[in-house]
Design a protein around this motif. Structure first.
Motif, PDB file in Angstrom:
ATOM      1  N   GLU A   1      46.991  -1.614   8.131  1.00 49.79           N
ATOM      2  CA  GLU A   1      47.597  -0.844   9.212  1.00 49.79           C
ATOM      3  C   GLU A   1      47.277  -1.492  10.553  1.00 49.79           C
ATOM      4  N   PRO A   2      48.112  -1.231  11.560  1.00 46.87           N
ATOM      5  CA  PRO A   2      47.847  -1.799  12.890  1.00 46.87           C
ATOM      6  C   PRO A   2      46.473  -1.370  13.396  1.00 46.87           C
ATOM      7  N   ALA A   3      45.747  -2.323  13.957  1.00 43.45           N
ATOM      8  CA  ALA A   3      44.396  -2.048  14.450  1.00 43.45           C
ATOM      9  C   ALA A   3      44.464  -1.431  15.845  1.00 43.45           C
ATOM     10  N   GLU A   4      43.708  -0.357  16.043  1.00 42.44           N
ATOM     11  CA  GLU A   4      43.683   0.323  17.328  1.00 42.44           C
ATOM     12  C   GLU A   4      42.892  -0.496  18.341  1.00 42.44           C
ATOM     13  N   GLY A   5      43.417  -0.545  19.583  1.00 49.44           N
ATOM     14  CA  GLY A   5      42.704  -1.212  20.657  1.00 49.44           C
ATOM     15  C   GLY A   5      42.671  -2.719  20.549  1.00 49.44           C
ATOM     16  N   GLU A   6      43.539  -3.312  19.721  1.00 50.85           N
ATOM     17  CA  GLU A   6      43.570  -4.762  19.534  1.00 50.85           C
ATOM     18  C   GLU A   6      44.927  -5.292  19.988  1.00 50.85           C
ATOM     19  N   PRO A   7      45.005  -6.625  20.238  1.00 52.21           N
ATOM     20  CA  PRO A   7      46.293  -7.213  20.638  1.00 52.21           C
ATOM     21  C   PRO A   7      47.357  -6.997  19.568  1.00 52.21           C
ATOM     22  N   GLY A   8      48.628  -7.010  19.978  1.00 55.01           N
ATOM     23  CA  GLY A   8      49.732  -6.838  19.039  1.00 55.01           C
ATOM     24  C   GLY A   8      49.681  -7.846  17.918  1.00 55.01           C
ATOM     25  N   GLY A   9      49.987  -7.402  16.719  1.00 56.02           N
ATOM     26  CA  GLY A   9      49.913  -8.283  15.557  1.00 56.02           C
ATOM     27  C   GLY A   9      48.583  -8.262  14.855  1.00 56.02           C
ATOM     28  N   THR A  10      47.577  -7.548  15.411  1.00 52.30           N
ATOM     29  CA  THR A  10      46.275  -7.434  14.754  1.00 52.30           C
ATOM     30  C   THR A  10      46.298  -6.247  13.800  1.00 52.30           C
ATOM     31  N   VAL A  11      45.846  -6.469  12.577  1.00 53.78           N
ATOM     32  CA  VAL A  11      45.831  -5.408  11.572  1.00 53.78           C
ATOM     33  C   VAL A  11      44.421  -5.268  11.007  1.00 53.78           C
ATOM     34  N   GLU A  12      44.156  -4.074  10.471  1.00 53.63           N
ATOM     35  CA  GLU A  12      42.931  -3.846   9.716  1.00 53.63           C
ATOM     36  C   GLU A  12      43.289  -3.721   8.246  1.00 53.63           C
ATOM     37  N   VAL A  13      42.594  -4.465   7.423  1.00 53.13           N
ATOM     38  CA  VAL A  13      42.763  -4.405   5.975  1.00 53.13           C
ATOM     39  C   VAL A  13      41.542  -3.706   5.394  1.00 53.13           C
ATOM     40  N   ARG A  14      41.781  -2.655   4.599  1.00 58.92           N
ATOM     41  CA  ARG A  14      40.686  -1.943   3.944  1.00 58.92           C
ATOM     42  C   ARG A  14      40.873  -2.034   2.440  1.00 58.92           C
ATOM     43  N   ALA A  15      39.811  -2.372   1.737  1.00 54.13           N
ATOM     44  CA  ALA A  15      39.834  -2.472   0.280  1.00 54.13           C
ATOM     45  C   ALA A  15      39.088  -1.292  -0.326  1.00 54.13           C
ATOM     46  N   TYR A  16      39.666  -0.700  -1.371  1.00 53.44           N
ATOM     47  CA  TYR A  16      39.059   0.439  -2.053  1.00 53.44           C
ATOM     48  C   TYR A  16      39.041   0.172  -3.558  1.00 53.44           C
ATOM     49  N   ALA A  17      38.035   0.729  -4.223  1.00 56.54           N
ATOM     50  CA  ALA A  17      38.024   0.731  -5.680  1.00 56.54           C
ATOM     51  C   ALA A  17      38.821   1.931  -6.166  1.00 56.54           C
ATOM     52  N   LEU A  18      39.544   1.760  -7.279  1.00 56.87           N
ATOM     53  CA  LEU A  18      40.225   2.910  -7.858  1.00 56.87           C
ATOM     54  C   LEU A  18      39.205   3.993  -8.184  1.00 56.87           C
ATOM     55  N   PRO A  19      39.494   5.243  -7.869  1.00 54.82           N
ATOM     56  CA  PRO A  19      38.487   6.301  -8.039  1.00 54.82           C
ATOM     57  C   PRO A  19      38.199   6.572  -9.508  1.00 54.82           C
ATOM     58  N   ALA A  20      36.922   6.798  -9.803  1.00 53.27           N
ATOM     59  CA  ALA A  20      36.516   7.188 -11.153  1.00 53.27           C
ATOM     60  C   ALA A  20      36.579   8.698 -11.328  1.00 53.27           C
ATOM     61  N   ARG A  21      36.531   9.456 -10.208  1.00 55.28           N
ATOM     62  CA  ARG A  21      36.592  10.921 -10.267  1.00 55.28           C
ATOM     63  C   ARG A  21      37.127  11.433  -8.933  1.00 55.28           C
TER      64      ARG A  21
END
Length: 425
Positions: free
Chosen positions: A76-96
């Motif tokens: 998703e677009p990163a807040e407070g950063e220059p245009g074109g900057t994104v934040e990538v977040r990685a998650y594990a599939l939930p076990a519960r």
């Protein structure tokens, strides 16, 4: 925190009358009620119903989410950063399912300057590869460390990672093999504007073919880039090469109403079949399907090019297995899916109207359709061999933008967040 109402898991037949009400019980109603209560309690204690695993992940406007293996990613677009900057977040599939309703904590976060739209994520040999569209003809590929999210390298072009660990990068000028850890090129060959055709079998790139508009074709080894075979495939002085496709050990060229098959070993012609208004050829399991410019297709024998049967009214074939083909036709709310007998082209099952999930990372064919009542989406699995569609989930809060995996489904929620649901096979 948004709660996900998974609702009732059932198929929803359209317009089917309700079952008749059973006759009212007579005689000793209290005793019957006690027996039923005891039975329900006994069954509940012996085999408790498994809780379906689900989580909600926050996301802002303009975000994208992807499933890959046992992980999912939110970009998703990163807040407070220059245009074109994104934040990538990685998650594990939930076990519960979280008992307190909290969103899962990301495994890592990474901020990238990447103007363009992220449209695919694939785990390669020791890296996670993100495909980004942009001003360049084939965009760019960004490789991140799967453990930390640290950027390893980025290059112009689109990537191909196969099950043997070979990583190929293609841009507008060249195809190259690169080291996944560093992005360093092992070899590179120039590519014509007409592009590259890959011969893939069981997830392995076996060979690739370079074609040019003047009819020259080259077959090369994907491990070394070495030239294996080359030939001039012009027919009767025709300057145009037509629409080439690689299927198994054949290079198929559709031009001027004729499909010509060449063996990849030596590029010698095997057969030619006259197919009016042919546009391109696709893999149809044990057959070849020549798609027409105005719809429909003709099923050809891959050994001889002989016409087996003709099917009108279909947009195409998505898969073939065990003598069955999954065909689709246009519908008002999606595509109408049917199973055809590969030997005759006869329709043997109607799977209904669905919207196939894009960018699936598993072997299962998952699709969605609007729920008949109460809102949300019905998730179904299209089983070609069995000739049926099976309801997997009823997602009450899902609104669309779904992606499917081997054991999970990810969809945008009505609130704009993402929901992730794990289900049993």
């Amino acid at each position: 925190m948004t709660l996900i109402d998974l609702g009732e898991l059932r198929d929803e037949p359209d317009g089917e009358a309700p079952l008749p009400r059973p006759p009212r019980a007579v005689g000793r109603p209290l005793r019957i009620a006690l027996v039923l209560a005891l039975l329900v309690a006994t069954l509940a204690g012996a085999a408790p119903a498994p809780e379906r695993v689900s989580v909600v992940v926050p996301a802002r406007v303009g975000s994208e989410a992807f499933l890959d293996g046992d992980r999912f990613y939110v970009v998703e677009p990163a807040e407070g950063e220059p245009g074109g900057t994104v934040e990538v977040r990685a998650y594990a599939l939930p076990a519960r399912t979280p008992a307190d309703g909290r969103a899962p904590a990301p495994l890592w976060r990474a901020r990238l300057l990447a103007p363009g739209r992220f449209w695919q994520v694939q785990t390669g040999p020791g890296v996670v590869l993100f495909s980004v569209t942009g001003d360049q003809s084939l965009g760019q590929t960004i490789a991140l460390d799967p453990a930390s999210g640290r950027e390893r390298w980025r290059q112009a072009g689109y990537h191909w990672a196969d099950v043997a660990g070979t990583l190929l990068m293609q841009d507008a000028a060249a195809l190259r093999s690169v080291d996944p850890a560093s992005g360093r090129a092992h070899w590179s060959v120039p590519t014509p504007p007409e592009g590259v055709r890959f011969g893939v079998r069981d997830g392995l790139v076996e060979r690739f073919v370079l074609v040019t508009a003047d009819g020259r074709a080259e077959v090369r080894d994907p491990r070394s880039g070495d030239l294996l075979h080359a030939a001039d495939l012009r027919l009767d002085g025709q300057p145009s090469f037509g629409q080439p496709t690689v299927i198994d050990d054949l290079l198929l060229v559709a031009r001027a109403g004729v499909v010509t098959a060449y063996g990849l070993d030596g590029l010698r012609p095997r057969w030619a079949a006259r197919v009016p208004l042919v546009e391109h050829v696709i893999d149809c399991g044990e057959l070849l399907c020549a798609a027409g410019q105005t719809g429909g297709f003709r099923a050809l024998d891959p050994a001889t090019g002989a016409l087996r049967w003709t099917a009108e009214g279909w947009l195409g074939v998505l898969s073939g297995r065990d003598g069955r083909l999954l065909a689709l036709a246009p519908g008002s709310t999606g595509e109408r899916f049917s199973v055809l007998d590969a030997a005759t082209g006869r329709q043997v099952a109607d799977l209904g109207t669905w919207q196939l999930m894009p960018w699936q990372d598993g072997d299962r064919l998952l699709a969605v359709r609007p729920a008949a009542s109460g809102g949300g989406l019905v998730v179904g699995e299209l089983d070609v061999v069995a000739g049926r569609s099976r309801v997997v989930d009823l997602l009450r809060d899902a609104s669309g933008d779904c992606r499917g995996g081997t054991e999970a489904v990810l969809c945008r929620l009505r609130t704009g967040e993402y929901g992730v649901w794990r289900f049993e096979g």
